[in-house]
Design an enzyme around this catalytic site. Structure first.
Site, PDB file in Angstrom:
ATOM      1  N   LYS A  77      84.722  83.038  24.483  1.00 46.59           N
ATOM      2  CA  LYS A  77      83.044  82.794  25.347  1.00 46.59           C
ATOM      3  C   LYS A  77      83.132  83.000  26.350  1.00 46.59           C
ATOM      4  O   LYS A  77      84.987  83.595  27.163  1.00 46.59           O
ATOM      5  CB  LYS A  77      83.607  81.360  24.965  1.00 46.59           C
ATOM      6  CG  LYS A  77      82.327  80.386  25.059  1.00 46.59           C
ATOM      7  CD  LYS A  77      82.953  78.499  25.791  1.00 46.59           C
ATOM      8  CE  LYS A  77      81.370  78.084  25.711  1.00 46.59           C
ATOM      9  NZ  LYS A  77      81.745  76.709  25.511  1.00 46.59           N
ATOM     10  N   SER A 155      77.629  74.283  22.920  1.00 40.11           N
ATOM     11  CA  SER A 155      77.392  75.303  23.878  1.00 40.11           C
ATOM     12  C   SER A 155      78.488  76.734  23.305  1.00 40.11           C
ATOM     13  O   SER A 155      78.046  78.032  24.089  1.00 40.11           O
ATOM     14  CB  SER A 155      78.247  75.280  25.339  1.00 40.11           C
ATOM     15  OG  SER A 155      79.245  75.036  25.126  1.00 40.11           O
ATOM     16  N   SER A 179      81.121  70.568  22.127  1.00 45.09           N
ATOM     17  CA  SER A 179      81.013  72.296  21.886  1.00 45.09           C
ATOM     18  C   SER A 179      81.635  73.130  21.583  1.00 45.09           C
ATOM     19  O   SER A 179      80.939  73.917  20.884  1.00 45.09           O
ATOM     20  CB  SER A 179      80.650  72.818  23.089  1.00 45.09           C
ATOM     21  OG  SER A 179      79.320  72.035  24.485  1.00 45.09           O
TER      22      SER A 179
END
Length: 492
Positions: A77, A155, A179
């Site tokens: 990420k 997210s 998330s």
């Protein structure tokens, strides 16, 4: 072996150790798949040269006792700082930032032999539930039922899309209010948020420091156990990192949950909850009973205050954390007019560098921390947070081993469909997940079925603090009973 990119971590690890394939072959299969998946917009900074270099090194040290992730290609990420590789948190304000250090979690993964394929899309500064606030554009869910493009959740939307589409074997995510678990549920994969303090936050770009926690996003519960063990560990560089031995999470996966007490919280039966979510939850209860667990009705009375509490505390911490992005030290700096001073530089840089959602949350956070409102909002939210945490403590004190809830209030929705809605509508996507962050508990989302349109739905299990081993074993039993094997049809 064909379709190497479709393997999970456990299968690929075993194949590598038996000499049935190589890390280079696995890595090349993933890189080739990434090249053809531009429509998903999951990978935003590709690192093929680094990946192949790491893969060759992994092949050179391959043996029966090689590190747990030796040669396994992962996506990272964009919130994790990776040395010499762009780390932007999907924000324009960090354009051009290449850290000269490695986050503790990614260093732990590399020490375990993992290969980094590149950086993954996400909501800007991890603020969002649909991956629509990214400077790179929307990440797209590989599941498709009509001509709409669907959200992969947020997210960690790029991580979820990449794992679900088999662009990588697994990926890192972070979870501040859901998330990891929400995007995992919307894409039919597994995602676990460990207990707060189990994974170091050092080198992860901060959103809300008392809530943020890293975790793995994988194709199975076993893979989650393997990857989580590699990510965890005490880190003196993070004052909230706990000095506890990391168990062998994979060894805990016996599937035997006979006699375990599973709490069913009555407060999670929300008004207006879709029938499909209610039905899935009922099926989940049957699956746990079928596996030998005992169901117990429980009460978490302060649940109804969780979302407003979260949306005071998280923006307040974001407002403090994002004050460092000022155009002086790193990242984007606005062009200034003659006569502009430092105040104008701050204002213009932050206005250009931050997107709408980040600006909204920084303003909310600054407001609730301001003189005159601090006690009315921030201090009151902290008190309610303590009550939410005590609800869970009381339930676990009664001998409850885990709590079963829905993971999301719906299946994936279309990108852009909530663009004109009240932002609170978007925030409601976190309704089942934020309590876990506020209480610092471990939680896992397991794919458990499809809705009427054929989109994946997940169930969430919440565990006792520091008992990820037990939580993973409960999830393993649920995964076995659910038998979820559906995959998105390739259209990208």
């Amino acid at each position: 072996m064909s379709d190497l990119n479709k393997l999970g971590l456990a299968e690929a690890r075993d194949a590598l150790r038996k000499g049935e394939t190589t890390s280079v072959a696995l890595t090349e299969a993933c890189l080739s798949e990434i090249d053809g998946a531009g429509a998903l917009n999951a990978f935003v900074h590709n690192t093929p040269d680094l990946a192949l270099e790491q893969a060759k090194a992994a092949d050179a040290r391959m043996s029966a006792d090689a590190p747990s992730l030796n040669g396994l290609p992962l996506g990272i990420k964009d919130l994790f700082c990776t040395k010499g590789v762009a780390s932007q948190a999907a924000s324009r304000i960090l354009e051009g930032f290449k850290p000269q250090y490695e986050s503790t979690v990614t260093q732990n993964l590399f020490d375990a032999g993992a290969v980094m394929l590149g950086k993954l899309n996400m909501d800007e500064f991890a603020m969002g539930s649909s991956n629509e606030t990214s400077v790179y554009g929307d990440a797209v869910n590989p599941w498709k039922i009509d001509d709409r493009k669907l959200t992969p959740g947020g997210s960690s939307g790029g991580s979820a899309a990449a794992v679900a589409a088999d662009l990588c074997l697994a990926a890192t995510g972070t979870d501040t209010g859901g998330s990891i678990r929400q995007p995992a549920a919307l894409t039919g994969i597994t995602g676990i948020k460990p207990t707060y303090g189990r994974c170091s936050r050092w080198g992860i770009i901060a959103f809300a420091s008392s809530l943020d926690q890293a975790g793995p996003m994988t194709k199975s519960v076993r893979d989650a156990a393997i990857m989580l063990e590699a990510m965890c560990g005490h880190d003196p560089k993070d004052s909230t990192s706990v000095d506890l031995a990391v168990p062998d999470f994979e060894a805990a996966l016996t599937g035997d949950i006979k006699g375990k007490k599973i709490g069913i919280p009555r407060e999670y039966r929300m008004d207006g909850m879709p029938q499909e979510i209610e039905d899935l939850w009922a099926k989940g209860r049957e699956m746990m009973q079928d596996a030998g667990a005992e169901l117990v009705d429980i009460s978490l009375p302060h649940t109804k205050y969780a979302l407003p509490t979260y949306y005071v505390i998280a923006p307040a911490e974001a407002s403090s954390n994002l004050a460092r992005y000022d155009g002086v030290r790193f990242g984007h700096r606005a062009k200034l007019d003659q006569g502009d001073g430092i105040t104008e530089m701050y204002e213009k840089t932050r206005a250009e560098g931050f997107g709408d959602e980040v600006q909204r949350r920084v303003m909310v956070g600054t407001y609730v921390l301001s003189a005159g409102f601090y006690d009315a909002y921030y201090n009151r939210a902290r008190k309610v947070r303590t009550l939410i945490k005590k609800d869970f403590e009381d339930v676990f004190a009664q001998g409850i081993d885990g709590i079963l809830t829905p993971a999301t209030p719906s299946a994936a929705f279309g990108l852009g469909e909530m663009a004109d809605a009240d932002p609170v509508q978007m925030y409601l996507n976190d309704v089942f997940t934020v309590t876990v962050n506020l209480a610092g508990l471990p939680g896992i989302s397991v794919p458990a079925g499809l809705d009427a349109n054929g989109l994946p739905l997940g169930l969430q299990l919440i565990g006792r603090p520091w008992e990820e081993s037990d939580l993973l074993n409960l999830a393993y039993a649920l995964e076995d009973r659910a038998g979820f094997v559906a995959k998105p049809s390739k259209w990208w």
